[in-house]
Design an enzyme around this catalytic site. Sequence first.
Site, short mmCIF file in Angstrom:
data_model
loop_
_atom_site.label_atom_id
_atom_site.label_comp_id
_atom_site.label_asym_id
_atom_site.label_seq_id
_atom_site.Cartn_x
_atom_site.Cartn_y
_atom_site.Cartn_z
N HIS A 183 111.63 48.66 51.97
CA HIS A 183 112.27 47.89 50.90
C HIS A 183 111.82 48.33 49.51
O HIS A 183 112.64 48.58 48.61
CB HIS A 183 111.99 46.40 51.09
CG HIS A 183 112.51 45.55 49.97
ND1 HIS A 183 111.72 45.18 48.90
CD2 HIS A 183 113.73 45.04 49.73
CE1 HIS A 183 112.44 44.47 48.06
NE2 HIS A 183 113.66 44.36 48.55
N ARG A 273 110.43 79.92 50.27
CA ARG A 273 109.14 80.28 50.86
C ARG A 273 109.00 79.64 52.24
O ARG A 273 108.31 78.64 52.43
CB ARG A 273 108.01 79.86 49.93
CG ARG A 273 108.09 80.45 48.52
CD ARG A 273 108.11 81.98 48.53
NE ARG A 273 106.93 82.54 49.11
CZ ARG A 273 105.82 82.83 48.41
NH1 ARG A 273 105.79 82.63 47.11
NH2 ARG A 273 104.76 83.34 48.99
#
Length: 286
Positions: A183, A273
């Site tokens: 939440h 990468r």
Amino acid sequence: TPDEFYVFKPTLKQGFKSIILKNLGRKTKKYIYAKMRGLKEVNVLKKDQLKFSLTGEEIMILAKWACQIEEHYQIPQDIEWAKDGKTGQLFIVQSRPETVHAPKEVRFYEEYQVKTAKKPILTGIAIGNRIGQGRVHVISDISKIGEFKNGEVLVTRMTDPDWVSIFPLASGIITDEGGKTCHAAIVSRELGIPCIIGTKKGSYVLKNGQEITVDCTQGLNGRIFLGKIPFKIKRYDLKKIPDLKTKIMINIGAPEIAFKTSFLPNKGVGLARIEFILAEKSEFIH
């Protein structure tokens, strides 16, 4: 802190088993039905803490349902699900439009920059990419939210919809528990409030009145510093960036910042990468 599962939608829709990542969460407590009435909190057995909450088959079922719901409404969805503890049956219990990551025109790009050799007092999962500063206000119970003041940093164990009224007042939010879809994380994203969740002990370590800096600029690595750490905000008007003959491409090595980076003017990814991703997520035997 819940388990996390990543599923790649394009190949999922082609019929492949497309689970690309599973992260085991921290599940030390759970609620069970009390003998008399209501619920009670109990400890989770160690062997159960080391188990994922869903099987591979269940992950795929939920992912396919999510795609079907999104296609039906024609807009990204924020979906909640549940699993029956006795039968193991899966249910979709709620679906609503996702307002933060849904496609929209982005005119400005903001970049927060902080440089410090100081070590953070706490770390957790960063929500957003901003920095917030203010005085700590630890609130352990919903009945005390009336004491919260504008510009303070809210620190608590976890939030629910009853806490929303004080969110717009907060310069930052810190919770002990929660994951990227809890939440506090969802509401903080929508309001643009720096938020760090899953700190484990934020409400115990931090004290009322302390000046702190909530740093969400390092991907998922949220950092909390004592004191006000100097930082800069660079704001770019994307409409004013000229067209170039040279194709500007992105060099990226951290998946968690890929979405943020996508808003920069670019012609695609020039260098990914992959070795960084493999080193972090894979186990190699030498």
